[in-house]
Write a protein that holds these residues in place. Structure first.
Motif, short mmCIF file in Angstrom:
data_model
loop_
_atom_site.label_atom_id
_atom_site.label_comp_id
_atom_site.label_asym_id
_atom_site.label_seq_id
_atom_site.Cartn_x
_atom_site.Cartn_y
_atom_site.Cartn_z
N ALA A 26 69.01 -17.05 63.16
CA ALA A 26 68.20 -15.81 62.22
C ALA A 26 67.09 -15.71 62.12
N LEU A 27 66.28 -16.92 62.13
CA LEU A 27 64.51 -16.52 62.64
C LEU A 27 64.01 -15.59 63.91
N SER A 28 65.16 -16.21 65.06
CA SER A 28 64.45 -15.46 66.20
C SER A 28 65.00 -13.90 65.75
N ARG A 29 66.14 -13.66 65.43
CA ARG A 29 66.24 -12.08 65.19
C ARG A 29 65.29 -11.41 64.27
N VAL A 30 65.55 -11.94 63.45
CA VAL A 30 64.20 -11.32 62.25
C VAL A 30 63.33 -11.28 63.20
N ARG A 31 62.30 -12.07 64.45
CA ARG A 31 61.07 -12.06 64.89
C ARG A 31 61.83 -10.54 66.08
N SER A 32 62.63 -11.27 66.48
CA SER A 32 62.83 -9.65 67.52
C SER A 32 63.27 -7.97 66.89
N ARG A 72 51.86 -3.23 64.88
CA ARG A 72 51.89 -3.61 63.32
C ARG A 72 52.57 -4.20 62.73
N LYS A 73 53.73 -3.60 63.14
CA LYS A 73 54.81 -4.39 62.46
C LYS A 73 55.22 -5.27 62.99
N PHE A 74 55.05 -5.80 63.88
CA PHE A 74 54.98 -7.07 64.38
C PHE A 74 54.33 -8.45 64.18
N ASP A 75 52.77 -7.92 63.49
CA ASP A 75 52.03 -8.34 63.01
C ASP A 75 52.05 -8.60 61.76
N ASP A 76 52.54 -8.10 60.99
CA ASP A 76 52.87 -8.20 59.64
C ASP A 76 54.12 -8.98 59.84
N THR A 77 55.02 -8.80 60.14
CA THR A 77 56.27 -9.83 60.56
C THR A 77 55.82 -11.41 61.09
N GLU A 78 54.88 -11.18 61.73
CA GLU A 78 54.51 -12.87 61.69
C GLU A 78 53.89 -13.39 61.11
N ALA A 79 52.83 -12.50 60.00
CA ALA A 79 51.94 -12.37 58.90
C ALA A 79 52.92 -13.59 58.06
N ARG A 80 54.29 -12.91 57.53
CA ARG A 80 54.76 -13.25 56.47
C ARG A 80 56.00 -14.34 56.49
N LEU A 81 55.97 -13.97 58.47
CA LEU A 81 56.60 -15.76 58.77
C LEU A 81 55.62 -16.94 58.96
N SER A 82 54.45 -17.14 58.85
CA SER A 82 53.55 -17.66 59.17
C SER A 82 53.45 -18.74 57.65
N GLY A 83 54.20 -17.93 56.32
CA GLY A 83 54.07 -18.87 54.63
C GLY A 83 54.87 -19.12 54.54
N LEU A 84 55.96 -19.18 55.20
CA LEU A 84 57.45 -19.61 55.10
C LEU A 84 57.64 -21.09 55.90
N THR A 85 58.04 -22.50 56.10
CA THR A 85 58.67 -22.99 56.23
C THR A 85 60.02 -22.68 56.94
#
Lengths: 251, 427
Positions: free
Chosen positions: B33-39, B6-19
C-alpha cells in the motif's frame, strides 16, 4: 367581526391595481358570499386578507375583531382567528397530514397562550372530525395533499378548518373541482361549523355551492369593487341572467 | 511539471511523519500500500477527482487544530442495545468499550491481531486495492499502510445486536487513522453503527465483504465539531442475493469527504447508499460514490440530500458503472440540495457509464430554495415561519432518512436533524 374599508391593493411585481376600494363588513354568525366574473379580484381579496406575498395595500384597512390584520404575519392572522380554505390546496411531500394538523393546532394554541393539545386528545378529536368528512386513516397518514383527488383536497381543507376552529372562515372557490357528492360532504362540513361567534366569506363563481351553504348576504364583485349587495335572491339572479346586466349597471 | 513535482514532494512530506507498523499478517499488504501511495501521490488540487474539494489540509503533515464542542451532548445511539467499541482520538479505550464478544460474530482489534495467519489477510487492503481502478484513491492506500487500529469483524450468522463504533474527539490536534474489515459469511446479518467526531483529522477505511445472501446495514453520524476534517472510504463487495445498505448523517465539519466504492459481483444483489447532510457557514461536504454492476438483475440506489446555509458547500460525485453482461440492472441516483441562502453552493457531477443493453438507470440532480407556496400554506395555518421552514427541511431530507430500515434508528436520526435545525431557528 371583519371590517374592510376602502381597500386598495396592487400587485407588487407589476404596477397593476387589482382592488379599487373594497368595503365589506361581515358580522359574527353570518355567511357572506362574494360572486363575480373572472378577474374581478375575488381571490386577491382572500390572499390579501390571509397575508400572501406579492400584494401591496396602497390604501384602506382591514380589521378582524378590532385588530388590524394587514400588518400581521400570516401565522399571526391565523392565530387571531382567520382561516383561508385554498382554491388550490398545496401538496407538501414529506410532511405527514397528521403531523401538519397537530403542529398547526398547537402552534395556534401556543400563540394564544393556551395549553397545547395532548397526542391522545388530538387523536380522538381528529378521528371524530375526519369521520364526518369521510376522511380515512390512510388520508391522515399520507403526506399533506400528496396524491389526493380534487375532492379529497377540499375535504382536507374543511378538516383543517374544523380542527383550527377559526373565527372567520374564507372559502376560496371551494366548489371548484368537486362532484355532487363531494360538494355535499364539504357543504355539510361547513354548515356544521356555522356558529353565532363565527363568520364566513364564501367566494364562488357559481350559485350551486350556495344551494348547499345558504348565505345571509350576497355581494357581486366587479373590477376590484363590490358593485351590488343583496340577499340570497341576488345569487339566483346571477345564475339566471349572468353578470352582464350588473356589469352594465356599474360601468 | 512543477505542480506534479509538488504533489510528490507533498506526499513525501506527509509520509515522513508516519511510521509503518512492522510484523504480523498485514506487513506485506502495508508495504504494498505504501508503494501504491508513492507511485500515485496523495491528492492534489489539480486532480480531476478533487476538482470540487481542496485536499491540501487532508494531506499536509500536521492535522489543523479543531476546537472541541463545549456543551453537553448525549451520543445518538445511547438507547440502542449494542456492543460498544470506543476510540478516543483514534486510540482504543478498553474502559469505555464492551467486551469484544457477541453471538453470531467474532470481533477483535486490528492492533491486537499480530499472528502470522489471520482471516483478515484476505480482506485487509484487498477491496481498497480493487477500488483504486479506474479512479485512484490515494488516501485510502495511505490508510491501509499506516492504520494504527480498527476492528476486524467476522459475522458467521445473524449478529445478536449491532456493533457501535464510537469515535470520541478529545485532543484539538489529533490525527487518527483507523481501518476496519468486516466479513459476512453466507446468510449472515450485521448492523454497524458509527458516531462521533473522531479527531481533528480522521482518515478511515471500512472494507466490507458481503457473501451470498448476507445482509449488512450501516448507519453513521458524523458531526458536532465545526473544525473537524475527515476523509473516509467504504469499500464493499456484494455476493449473490446479498444486501448492503449504508446511511450517513453529517452535521458540521469544515471538511468531510466520504467515498463509497461498491461492486455488485453476484446476481440479484441490492446496494443502497444514502446521505443527509446539514451545513452552516464554514462547511464543506463531499459525497463521492462509485457503484459497479458486474452481475445480472442487481439493484443500486444512491440518495443524497444536502441542506446548506451561510455559505456552506456541498459536493456530489456519483457514478453508476454497468459492465457488459450486467443485464437487468436497476440503477437509481438522486442528489439534491436545499440552498437556504444565496451564498451556499452545491456542485454535482452525476455519471452513468453503461455497457449492457437491457438496463434501467435513472439519475437526477437539483438545487433549490424552500418552496414558497408550501411555506405560505403552513404559515396560513398558524405555523410560525421558522418552524414551517424546519418542517419543509425535514421533509426535504426525508427521502434519504427513509433509507434507514429500522424505525428506531430512523427516529433517532430525525431527532438529531430536528435539534440541529431548532438551534438555528430564527422565528
Amino acid at each position: 367581526m371583519l371590517e374592510i374599508k376602502n381597500l386598495h391593493v396592487k400587485l407588487e411585481e407589476e404596477d397593476k391595481q387589482i382592488l379599487k376600494g373594497v368595503d365589506l363588513t361581515i358580522e359574527a354568525g353570518k355567511v357572506h358570499a362574494i360572486m363575480g366574473p373572472n378577474g374581478s379580484g375575488k381571490s386577491t381579496l382572500s390572499y390579501v386578507l390571509s397575508g400572501r406575498n406579492g400584494y401591496e395595500v396602497t390604501e384602506g384597512e382591514a380589521t378582524l375583531l378590532g385588530q388590524d390584520i394587514l400588518e400581521l404575519d400570516p401565522e399571526e392572522r391565523a392565530a387571531a382567528g382567520l382561516f383561508l380554505a385554498f382554491q388550490y390546496p398545496v401538496e407538501i411531500p414529506g410532511v405527514g397530514n397528521m403531523t401538519f394538523l397537530r403542529t398547526a393546532v398547537n402552534a395556534q394554541r401556543k400563540a394564544r397562550g393556551e395549553e397545547e393539545m395532548s397526542s391522545t386528545e388530538f387523536l380522538k378529536v381528529v378521528r371524530e372530525k375526519a369521520k364526518e368528512l369521510e376522511i380515512g386513516a390512510d388520508m391522515l397518514k399520507r403526506p399533506v395533499n400528496v396524491g389526493f383527488s380534487g375532492g379529497e383536497k377540499k375535504r382536507n381543507e374543511i378538516l383543517q378548518m374544523a380542527m383550527l376552529e377559526p373565527k372567520l372562515c374564507i372559502l376560496d372557490e371551494t366548489d371548484s373541482g368537486l362532484d355532487v357528492d363531494a360538494m355535499k360532504l364539504v357543504s355539510d362540513g361547513v354548515n356544521k361549523l356555522r356558529a353565532p361567534d363565527r363568520g364566513f366569506l364564501v367566494i364562488t363563481h357559481y350559485q350551486r355551492l350556495l344551494d348547499h351553504i345558504t348565505p345571509d348576504v350576497v355581494h357581486i364583485m366587479y373590477d376590484g369593487r363590490i358593485v351590488k349587495t343583496g340577499g340570497p335572491e341576488l345569487a339566483l339572479e346571477v345564475e339566471k341572467n349572468g353578470y352582464a346586466d350588473i356589469m352594465a349597471e356599474s360601468a | 511539471m512543477a505542480a506534479l513535482q509538488r504533489k510528490f514532494d507533498d506526499t513525501e512530506a506527509r509520509l515522513s511523519g508516519l511510521t509503518l507498523p512492522e510484523g504480523g499478517w498485514s506487513a506485506a499488504t502495508r508495504r504494498d500500500a505504501l508503494s501504491r501511495v508513492r507511485s500515485m501521490g496523495l491528492p492534489h488540487a489539480r486532480d480531476e477527482y478533487w476538482k470540487y474539494t481542496k485536499p491540501a489540509t487532508l494531506v499536509q503533515p500536521e492535522a489543523p487544530a479543531a476546537a472541541l464542542f463545549a456543551g453537553e451532548e448525549t451520543p445518538i445511539f445511547d438507547d440502542v442495545d449494542r456492543l460498544k467499541v470506543v476510540f478516543v482520538d483514534g486510540v482504543f479505550d478498553p474502559e469505555a468499550s464492551d467486551a469484544l464478544s457477541m453471538s453470531g460474530i467474532t470481533i477483535e482489534r486490528l492492533a491486537d491481531s499480530n499472528a502470522d495467519i489471520h482471516w483478515a489477510r484476505d480482506l485487509y487492503g484487498k477491496l481498497e486495492l480493487a477500488g483504486q481502478s479506474p479512479v485512484e484513491r490515494p488516501l485510502a492506500a495511505l490508510n491501509t499502510a499506516f492504520a494504527t487500529d480498527g476492528v476486524l469483524i467476522h459475522a458467521t450468522a445473524k449478529a445478536e445486536k449491532p456493533v457501535n463504533l464510537i469515535y470520541i474527539h478529545n485532543s484539538e490536534t489529533s490525527d487518527a487513522i483507523l481501518h476496519h474489515c468486516i466479513k459476512l459469511d453466507e446468510g449472515a446479518e450485521l448492523t454497524v453503527l458509527e458516531n462521533g467526531p473522531a479527531a481533528a483529522r480522521f482518515n478511515k477505511v471500512m472494507e466490507v465483504d458481503v457473501a451470498d445472501k448476507a445482509t449488512f446495514h450501516h448507519i453513521r453520524t458524523q458531526g458536532r465539531d465545526h473544525e473537524r476534517r475527515a476523509a473516509t472510504n467504504i469499500f464493499g463487495r456484494l455476493g449473490r442475493e446479498s444486501i448492503f445498505k449504508s446511511f450517513t448523517l453529517t452535521a458540521n465539519g469544515v471538511l468531510t469527504r466520504n467515498e463509497c466504492v461498491l461492486e455488485l459481483t453476484g446476481d440479484d444483489a441490492v446496494a443502497h447508499v444514502a446521505g443527509a447532510c446539514m451545513g452552516d457557514g464554514d462547511f464543506h461536504h463531499d459525497d463521492t460514490v462509485f457503484i459497479t454492476h458486474d452481475a445480472v438483475n442487481c439493484e443500486s440506489r444512491q440518495v443524497f440530500k444536502k441542506v446548506l446555509r451561510n455559505g456552506a458547500t456541498g459536493v456530489f460525485q456519483g457514478k453508476i458503472l454497468v459492465k457488459k453482461g450486467a443485464q437487468k440492472t436497476d440503477g437509481y441516483q438522486i442528489s439534491q440540495s436545499l440552498l437556504l441562502d444565496e451564498d451556499s453552493q452545491f456542485l454535482a457531477k452525476p455519471e452513468l457509464e453503461i455497457y449492457a443493453d437491457d438496463v434501467a438507470c435513472s439519475h437526477g440532480s437539483t438545487s433549490g430554495a424552500i418552496d414558497e407556496e408550501a411555506l405560505f400554506y403552513l404559515r396560513s395555518r398558524g405555523v410560525p415561519q421558522g418552524h414551517a421552514e424546519d418542517l419543509l427541511t425535514l421533509a426535504f431530507l426525508a427521502e434519504a432518512v427513509l433509507e434507514i430500515e429500522d424505525q428506531d434508528l430512523q427516529d433517532a436520526v430525525n431527532g438529531r436533524i430536528e435539534a440541529w435545525l431548532m438551534r438555528r431557528r430564527t422565528a
